[in-house]
Design a protein around this motif. Sequence first.
Motif: not given
Length: 297
Positions: A1-13, A151-154, A206-214
């Motif tokens: 299964m191919t997963h959509q590529q990540v292009t954006k980041s969000v930085i909560p501040a 993320r690309a694999e799982y 859990v530390i401050g980096r995440y790749v999240l599904d929409p």
Amino acid sequence: MTHQQVTKSVIPAAGLGTRFLPATKAVPKEMLPVFDAPAIEYVVRESVAAGLDDVLLISGRGKEAIENHFDRNVELEQVLTAKGDQGRLDLVRETADLAHIHSVRQGQALGLGHAVLMAAEHVGSEPFAVLLGDDLIDVHTPVLEKMLAVRAEYGGSVICLMEVPHESISLYGCVAIESTDSADVVRVTDLVEKPPVAEAPSDYAVIGRYVLDPAVFAVLRDTEPGRGGEIQLTDALQTLAKMPAEAGGGVTGLVFSGNRFDTGDKLSYLKAVVTLAGRDPDLGADFNAWLRDFTAE
Ligand code: UTP
């Protein structure tokens, strides 16, 4: 299964930075200098280094200095140009050209989950990365690119985990895990925000980096305030961990063992400053020599 590529980041501040008062009364904690650059600049550079140069800042009242740091400062540029100070001119211009920076305001600091929800419109239906604006990962041990590969694999969402001393797990979000075929990749079966030590399901924080599904956005909209009365990202991840893959569920953890600094915490902030100062090509040697003398006294 191919997963959509990540292009954006969000930085909560948009957080209030109460642990670092009084320094953070009028200055955003993300703007505290870590050696010679504000903490959030390292975070933006990390995002760009991982290939994510579309960056959405979650900002708030009193946080204008962050947006200004990543914008042009024409007056300063004119002064430096008149002086012929090309080196400093380059430094001032570089941060404005670092990334495609966007920003949205979180009107009230209702929690990290609520801050991430502010990104829904900008992010749309793509997976995206979240990097906390006060959390520094040492450039010598980058982790975001590896998380994108996971993320690309799982598929689903990916969180970054760090083993911490048992007695300090109550300061973090904590996970229950199952192993996979890869030594540093785990399946996350449950999450709990800042559990009492005796109830913690593991010593993985859990530390401050995440790749999240929409899919996280719909979950966050239904997430009630949790610990501390805040809308917790950890609670939304707990729901995602129990959702089927077809619905955007599933949470995988990447175990990180490098250097990480929480610059919103005074001790960790000091360690970050000393680490970066000690490595500086101009000042490092003198600083390290002074530090050795100072600590020997
Ligand atoms: P923290 O829990 O470290 O931030 O959130 P805080 O609430 O500002 O800190 P203290 O405990 O009062 O000192 C981690 C990240 O999430 C952002 C913060 O700015 C920080 O980068 N955050 C937190 C938001 O953007 N909005 C919030 O409502 C809460």
